[in-house]
Design a protein around this motif. Structure first.
Motif, PDB file in Angstrom:
ATOM      1  N   GLY A  23      46.091  52.310  43.111  1.00  0.00           N
ATOM      2  CA  GLY A  23      45.687  51.507  41.958  1.00  0.00           C
ATOM      3  C   GLY A  23      44.545  52.072  41.141  1.00  0.00           C
ATOM      4  O   GLY A  23      43.847  51.318  40.464  1.00  0.00           O
ATOM      5  N   ALA A  25      44.635  53.618  38.504  1.00  0.00           N
ATOM      6  CA  ALA A  25      44.887  53.583  37.055  1.00  0.00           C
ATOM      7  C   ALA A  25      43.946  52.617  36.365  1.00  0.00           C
ATOM      8  O   ALA A  25      43.810  52.638  35.145  1.00  0.00           O
ATOM      9  N   GLU A  26      43.310  51.760  37.137  1.00  0.00           N
ATOM     10  CA  GLU A  26      42.350  50.826  36.577  1.00  0.00           C
ATOM     11  C   GLU A  26      41.195  51.563  35.885  1.00  0.00           C
ATOM     12  O   GLU A  26      40.552  51.003  35.003  1.00  0.00           O
ATOM     13  N   TRP A  52      48.841  34.230  31.902  1.00  0.00           N
ATOM     14  CA  TRP A  52      48.636  35.024  33.123  1.00  0.00           C
ATOM     15  C   TRP A  52      49.968  35.467  33.709  1.00  0.00           C
ATOM     16  O   TRP A  52      50.117  36.581  34.193  1.00  0.00           O
ATOM     17  N   SER A  58      48.461  42.530  33.341  1.00  0.00           N
ATOM     18  CA  SER A  58      47.625  41.727  34.243  1.00  0.00           C
ATOM     19  C   SER A  58      46.156  41.705  33.823  1.00  0.00           C
ATOM     20  O   SER A  58      45.258  41.943  34.612  1.00  0.00           O
ATOM     21  N   ILE A  62      41.743  34.742  36.540  1.00  0.00           N
ATOM     22  CA  ILE A  62      41.467  33.336  36.779  1.00  0.00           C
ATOM     23  C   ILE A  62      40.103  33.285  37.454  1.00  0.00           C
ATOM     24  O   ILE A  62      39.938  33.783  38.566  1.00  0.00           O
TER      25      ILE A  62
ATOM     26  N   ARG B  21      48.211  35.137  43.763  1.00  0.00           N
ATOM     27  CA  ARG B  21      47.239  35.639  42.784  1.00  0.00           C
ATOM     28  C   ARG B  21      46.984  37.135  42.931  1.00  0.00           C
ATOM     29  O   ARG B  21      46.458  37.774  42.032  1.00  0.00           O
ATOM     30  N   GLU B  23      47.079  40.914  42.751  1.00  0.00           N
ATOM     31  CA  GLU B  23      47.711  41.868  41.839  1.00  0.00           C
ATOM     32  C   GLU B  23      47.880  43.198  42.562  1.00  0.00           C
ATOM     33  O   GLU B  23      46.906  43.883  42.850  1.00  0.00           O
ATOM     34  N   PHE B  25      49.817  45.541  41.264  1.00  0.00           N
ATOM     35  CA  PHE B  25      50.177  46.490  40.212  1.00  0.00           C
ATOM     36  C   PHE B  25      49.006  46.491  39.247  1.00  0.00           C
ATOM     37  O   PHE B  25      48.785  45.520  38.537  1.00  0.00           O
ATOM     38  N   SER B  26      48.235  47.571  39.252  1.00  0.00           N
ATOM     39  CA  SER B  26      46.968  47.534  38.528  1.00  0.00           C
ATOM     40  C   SER B  26      47.177  47.750  37.028  1.00  0.00           C
ATOM     41  O   SER B  26      48.122  48.413  36.618  1.00  0.00           O
TER      42      SER B  26
END
Lengths: 108, 323
Positions: A23, A25-26, A52, A58, A62, B21, B23, B25-26
């Motif tokens: 992950g 890619a954030e 959402w 994404s 929340i 909730r 995630e 898939f970033s």
């Protein structure tokens, strides 16, 4: 990756060129693709979470933040948009059932 | 459908609040703005959870989510060519079975194996591997995200391109009026392999989609979920209308959300009064060359399809055209 950053040498990358950090890619900020910016009107928002659900990137978070609307309705959570990654596609603006998301042009 | 089967039918997620909730898939992937594939993959991973291995055939999702040295996936992920994703998933599934038998992996641990393929990698190039996987009966869920052309390489037609749709290889002019053949019914071809679970769904109905993913993972044996994925780049529409177009596809009868669970066929999103297909077609630039007669021809084709579906269910689940 920034150009001035030193790229790893061949013997420093994992075998097979696999990416070992899930992950990551954030770290890529796709927010600069945006032309229009979605802005949540917290007062109008009914917390149905449809934005959402439908967001392809994404970017809706929340958060546990109490909010009391001007009509006295109390909500235990709020929604926040991560503008670092929001591409400004406008799906949330289109799908919001109470039109609580405004689509405003980015001005820099 | 018998009342017993109706009782047996499970809905794993009933409310939007029940959607996990987490995630997996970033954000930060390179999918086009408004690409509904992002929505589909997010929900796929929400349904599957962290104990999942994703086997990804070449396609939009593959090239845009893993631009070296970044990855959007927080689950083990395997990249494969167009033609062999299903074959490799069969290998992954068998390897896990062997490792569980030998005690290397906890035998009680449930590991989901999901293949994610686009329409090019499923309808055309990867079909023999898919057919083989279904025949051998591997415990794998195959998810097909269908954007109705090879969008990744520049909008060339695939077996999935619908009748009269413009693509770069089926241009719209005086002689050619876009694609000449209707879409290949892939989900029914898969169902003909007698697999336990086949479903079609669409991101405008997120709970329907999540329940189908979950059901596909729980059912033992090969399962197949076909998801419509509106593509703003290839279908030529404003990115904000992605979900709206997906919903219109179901509302006009162009797309039917059905499932075939152990031989029980049912339409999960009934449409009591359906809209005219022009509402769906007129929103998209790839159909803008269509004349009224051509729209009527598509409408006639949809009417036939709807009639066939109603006959299969045994009652009128999709109603007549409104107006």
């Amino acid at each position: 990756m920034a150009a001035e950053e030193k790229l790893p040498a061949w013997n420093e990358i994992p075998p097979g060129g696999i990416i070992i950090e899930p992950g990551n890619a954030e770290e890529r900020y796709t927010g600069d693709w945006r032309v229009f910016r979605p802005v949540i009107n917290q007062d109008k928002c009914i917390r149905c979470l449809l934005c959402w659900v439908y967001c392809p990137d994404s970017v809706f978070h929340i958060v546990d933040e109490e909010y009391v609307t001007s009509k006295g309705r109390k909500y235990s959570f709020s929604l926040k948009i991560d503008y670092d990654h929001c591409k400004g596609c406008g799906i949330c603006v289109e799908e919001c059932p109470v039109n609580a998301i405004d689509f405003v042009e980015e001005v820099k | 459908m018998s009342s017993q089967a109706q009782k047996k039918k499970k809905r794993y997620f009933k409310l939007i609040n029940q959607i996990p909730r987490q995630e997996l898939f970033s954000p930060g992937h390179g999918l086009c703005a408004g690409c509904t594939a992002g929505t589909i993959v997010r929900h796929l991973l929400k349904a599957a959870g962290p104990n999942t291995i994703v086997v990804n055939a070449t396609g939009c999702v593959e090239v845009s989510t893993t631009t070296y040295p970044y990855t959007s996936w927080r689950v083990p992920w395997l990249h494969l060519a167009f033609e062999n994703a299903a074959a490799a998933a069969s290998g992954v599934e068998t390897a896990i079975k062997v490792l569980q038998r030998k005690g290397v992996i906890d035998p009680n641990k449930k590991i989901n194996i999901v293949v994610l393929g686009g329409d090019g990698g499923t309808y055309d190039i990867g079909f023999q591997a898919l057919s083989g996987m279904l025949e051998r009966g591997h415990n794998v869920m195959y998810v097909l995200y269908d954007n109705e052309a090879y969008m990744n390489t520049g909008i060339q037609r695939s077996g999935s391109t619908p009748l009269f749709a413009w693509t770069t290889t089926t241009p719209a002019g005086k002689v050619w009026r876009g694609e000449r053949r209707p879409k290949k019914p892939i989900a029914e071809i898969v169902a003909a392999h007698r697999v336990p679970y086949v479903a079609t769904t669409n991101p405008a109905y997120p709970l329907d989609m999540l329940n189908k993913f979950k059901r596909g993972l729980i059912v033992e044996g090969p399962t197949f979920v076909h998801v419509l994925q509106p593509c703003p780049t290839g279908w030529r529409f404003d990115p904000r209308y992605g979900i709206k177009i997906a919903r219109l596809a179901t509302e006009t009868g162009m797309w039917v959300n059905w499932e075939l669970d152990h031989g029980e066929f049912d339409v999960t999103v009934p449409v009591p009064r359906r809209k005219h297909v022009k509402h769906y077609l007129r929103m998209q630039g790839r159909f803008k060359h269509l004349t009224e007669e051509e729209i009527e021809e598509i409408q006639k084709w949809v009417d036939q399809e709807v009639e066939r579906i109603n006959k299969m269910v045994g009652r009128q689940v999709i109603g007549p055209v409104e107006e």
